[in-house]
Design a protein around this motif. Structure first.
Motif, PDB file in Angstrom:
ATOM      1  N   THR A 293       0.842  -1.192   0.000  1.00 32.45           N
ATOM      2  CA  THR A 293       0.000   0.000   0.000  1.00 32.45           C
ATOM      3  C   THR A 293       0.878   1.243   0.000  1.00 32.45           C
ATOM      4  O   THR A 293       2.031   1.210   0.443  1.00 32.45           O
ATOM      5  CB  THR A 293      -0.953   0.009   1.218  1.00 32.45           C
ATOM      6  N   GLY A 294       0.348   2.346  -0.513  1.00 35.09           N
ATOM      7  CA  GLY A 294       1.126   3.571  -0.529  1.00 35.09           C
ATOM      8  C   GLY A 294       0.277   4.776  -0.878  1.00 35.09           C
ATOM      9  O   GLY A 294      -0.776   4.664  -1.512  1.00 35.09           O
ATOM     10  N   LEU A 295       0.760   5.923  -0.449  1.00 37.01           N
ATOM     11  CA  LEU A 295       0.076   7.200  -0.675  1.00 37.01           C
ATOM     12  C   LEU A 295       0.789   7.991  -1.756  1.00 37.01           C
ATOM     13  O   LEU A 295       2.018   8.116  -1.731  1.00 37.01           O
ATOM     14  CB  LEU A 295       0.079   7.999   0.635  1.00 37.01           C
ATOM     15  N   SER A 296       0.030   8.545  -2.701  1.00 37.94           N
ATOM     16  CA  SER A 296       0.577   9.466  -3.696  1.00 37.94           C
ATOM     17  C   SER A 296       1.651   8.767  -4.527  1.00 37.94           C
ATOM     18  O   SER A 296       1.374   7.752  -5.159  1.00 37.94           O
ATOM     19  CB  SER A 296       1.112  10.705  -2.976  1.00 37.94           C
TER      20      SER A 296
ATOM     21  N   TYR B 104      -8.457  15.581   1.766  1.00 37.51           N
ATOM     22  CA  TYR B 104      -7.729  16.055   0.601  1.00 37.51           C
ATOM     23  C   TYR B 104      -6.656  15.019   0.254  1.00 37.51           C
ATOM     24  O   TYR B 104      -6.846  13.820   0.483  1.00 37.51           O
ATOM     25  CB  TYR B 104      -7.131  17.442   0.864  1.00 37.51           C
ATOM     26  N   HIS B 105      -5.527  15.459  -0.273  1.00 33.48           N
ATOM     27  CA  HIS B 105      -4.542  14.516  -0.817  1.00 33.48           C
ATOM     28  C   HIS B 105      -3.952  13.562   0.228  1.00 33.48           C
ATOM     29  O   HIS B 105      -3.881  12.354   0.011  1.00 33.48           O
ATOM     30  CB  HIS B 105      -3.413  15.288  -1.511  1.00 33.48           C
ATOM     31  N   VAL B 106      -3.530  14.100   1.369  1.00 34.38           N
ATOM     32  CA  VAL B 106      -2.873  13.251   2.377  1.00 34.38           C
ATOM     33  C   VAL B 106      -3.946  12.582   3.237  1.00 34.38           C
ATOM     34  O   VAL B 106      -4.061  12.824   4.442  1.00 34.38           O
ATOM     35  CB  VAL B 106      -1.882  14.067   3.235  1.00 34.38           C
TER      36      VAL B 106
ATOM     37  N   ILE C  39      -3.411   4.688  -2.611  1.00 34.15           N
ATOM     38  CA  ILE C  39      -4.189   5.776  -2.019  1.00 34.15           C
ATOM     39  C   ILE C  39      -3.804   7.078  -2.710  1.00 34.15           C
ATOM     40  O   ILE C  39      -2.669   7.539  -2.605  1.00 34.15           O
ATOM     41  CB  ILE C  39      -3.914   5.875  -0.497  1.00 34.15           C
ATOM     42  N   ASN C  40      -4.740   7.666  -3.453  1.00 33.30           N
ATOM     43  CA  ASN C  40      -4.466   8.878  -4.243  1.00 33.30           C
ATOM     44  C   ASN C  40      -3.169   8.729  -5.044  1.00 33.30           C
ATOM     45  O   ASN C  40      -2.301   9.615  -5.049  1.00 33.30           O
ATOM     46  CB  ASN C  40      -4.420  10.119  -3.338  1.00 33.30           C
ATOM     47  N   ALA C  41      -3.073   7.584  -5.705  1.00 35.82           N
ATOM     48  CA  ALA C  41      -1.863   7.262  -6.477  1.00 35.82           C
ATOM     49  C   ALA C  41      -1.744   8.154  -7.716  1.00 35.82           C
ATOM     50  O   ALA C  41      -2.752   8.576  -8.292  1.00 35.82           O
ATOM     51  CB  ALA C  41      -1.891   5.796  -6.891  1.00 35.82           C
TER      52      ALA C  41
ATOM     53  N   ILE D 198      -8.613   0.587  -4.361  1.00 36.86           N
ATOM     54  CA  ILE D 198      -8.090   1.896  -4.756  1.00 36.86           C
ATOM     55  C   ILE D 198      -8.862   2.996  -4.027  1.00 36.86           C
ATOM     56  O   ILE D 198     -10.085   3.078  -4.130  1.00 36.86           O
ATOM     57  CB  ILE D 198      -8.228   2.081  -6.284  1.00 36.86           C
ATOM     58  N   PHE D 199      -8.137   3.823  -3.279  1.00 34.63           N
ATOM     59  CA  PHE D 199      -8.760   4.943  -2.569  1.00 34.63           C
ATOM     60  C   PHE D 199      -8.502   6.246  -3.317  1.00 34.63           C
ATOM     61  O   PHE D 199      -7.372   6.500  -3.757  1.00 34.63           O
ATOM     62  CB  PHE D 199      -8.182   5.080  -1.150  1.00 34.63           C
ATOM     63  N   VAL D 200      -9.536   7.079  -3.427  1.00 32.87           N
ATOM     64  CA  VAL D 200      -9.376   8.370  -4.082  1.00 32.87           C
ATOM     65  C   VAL D 200     -10.153   9.446  -3.316  1.00 32.87           C
ATOM     66  O   VAL D 200     -11.300   9.243  -2.922  1.00 32.87           O
ATOM     67  CB  VAL D 200      -9.839   8.315  -5.563  1.00 32.87           C
ATOM     68  N   SER D 201      -9.493  10.566  -3.074  1.00 35.68           N
ATOM     69  CA  SER D 201     -10.177  11.695  -2.451  1.00 35.68           C
ATOM     70  C   SER D 201     -10.989  12.432  -3.505  1.00 35.68           C
ATOM     71  O   SER D 201     -10.513  12.662  -4.627  1.00 35.68           O
ATOM     72  CB  SER D 201      -9.166  12.663  -1.825  1.00 35.68           C
TER      73      SER D 201
END
Length: 254
Positions: A94-97, A223-225, A119-121, A188-191
């Protein structure tokens, strides 16, 4: 020899020993492990073995980041993966951005990965690609701490090296080109609102991967984070359900 730039407090890599199911956790571009630590701790509490590497050039000083390449960031994540492989029979990532970009990269390269949670990749950020071509500019303003909750701050750089924008742009286009290689389960997570990575990136990822089991979860309140924002608990709970489901539906014999 003393490090020129010591690791900032809170930006250290983390590792939690647990069972033989491993979770590799990656932070994002100009950020630090602080953004992913709450998730890592939550998964460790459930008994999983968790590895959160510090990407090279991150969590120290933006001048050090300027000297690193996208290959350095890949190497940092692969080192974490190898560490988990030494003691785990099953690994999720897993990972952010940009950590999400690296998560996708790992799934493209290592088909044995059991499942991924980007997450918000990021796979395409036109603004960054344009900024990467700026001449006579070494650093731009920070992109960190895009967080809806006013009480939370991300431990991230105050400046963004222009050279590094070129590196992440190459990484994104490389990963985007190979999305069709991914067929492991994906959550898949998206803001809904993101001021760093256009939310359309996540839809494109969802559409392009070949996974039979894939789900796109929209986060309404971050938001993004998002890992440090109002939807942190949602990410943790949905990820734990996803891990359980992926393990139950596979041939995994724990």
């Amino acid at each position: 020899m003393a490090e020129k730039y010591p690791v900032l407090e809170g930006a250290e890599p983390f590792y939690f020993e647990g069972n033989e199911i491993g979770i590799l956790v990656s932070h994002g571009f100009t950020g630090s492990t602080q953004s992913m630590r709450p998730l890592g701790e939550a998964y460790a509490k459930e008994g999983y073995t968790v590895c959160g590497p510090r990407l090279k050039g991150h969590g120290t000083h933006h001048e050090e980041m300027e000297t690193t390449t996208y290959q350095d960031w890949i190497n940092s994540v692969e080192e974490g993966y190898q560490r988990l492989k030494e003691r785990c029979s099953t690994i999720f990532v897993t990972g952010l951005s940009m950590g999400g970009t690296l998560t996708l990269y790992m799934a493209e390269k290592y088909p044995e990965i059991k499942g991924i949670i980007p997450i918000n990749a990021a796979i395409e950020i036109p603004d960054m690609a344009a900024a990467a071509n700026l001449e006579d500019v070494r650093f731009l303003d920070a992109i960190g701490s895009d967080i809806k909750n006013p009480e939370v701050k991300e431990l991230a750089y105050e400046k963004t090296p222009v050279k590094s924008l070129g590196e992440i742009t190459v990484l994104m286009s490389m990963v985007k080109a190979d999305l069709g290689k991914i067929n492991c389960p994906a959550l898949i997570f998206v803001s809904k609102e993101d001021h760093v990575v256009p939310p359309s990136n996540s839809q494109d990822i969802y559409n392009s991967i070949k996974s039979g089991a894939k789900e796109l979860v929209t986060m309404e309140n971050s938001y993004h984070v998002a890992t440090l924002d109002n939807d942190q608990e949602l990410i943790i709970q949905r990820t734990l359900q996803f891990l359980q489901r992926s393990l139950e539906t596979s041939s995994f014999q724990g």
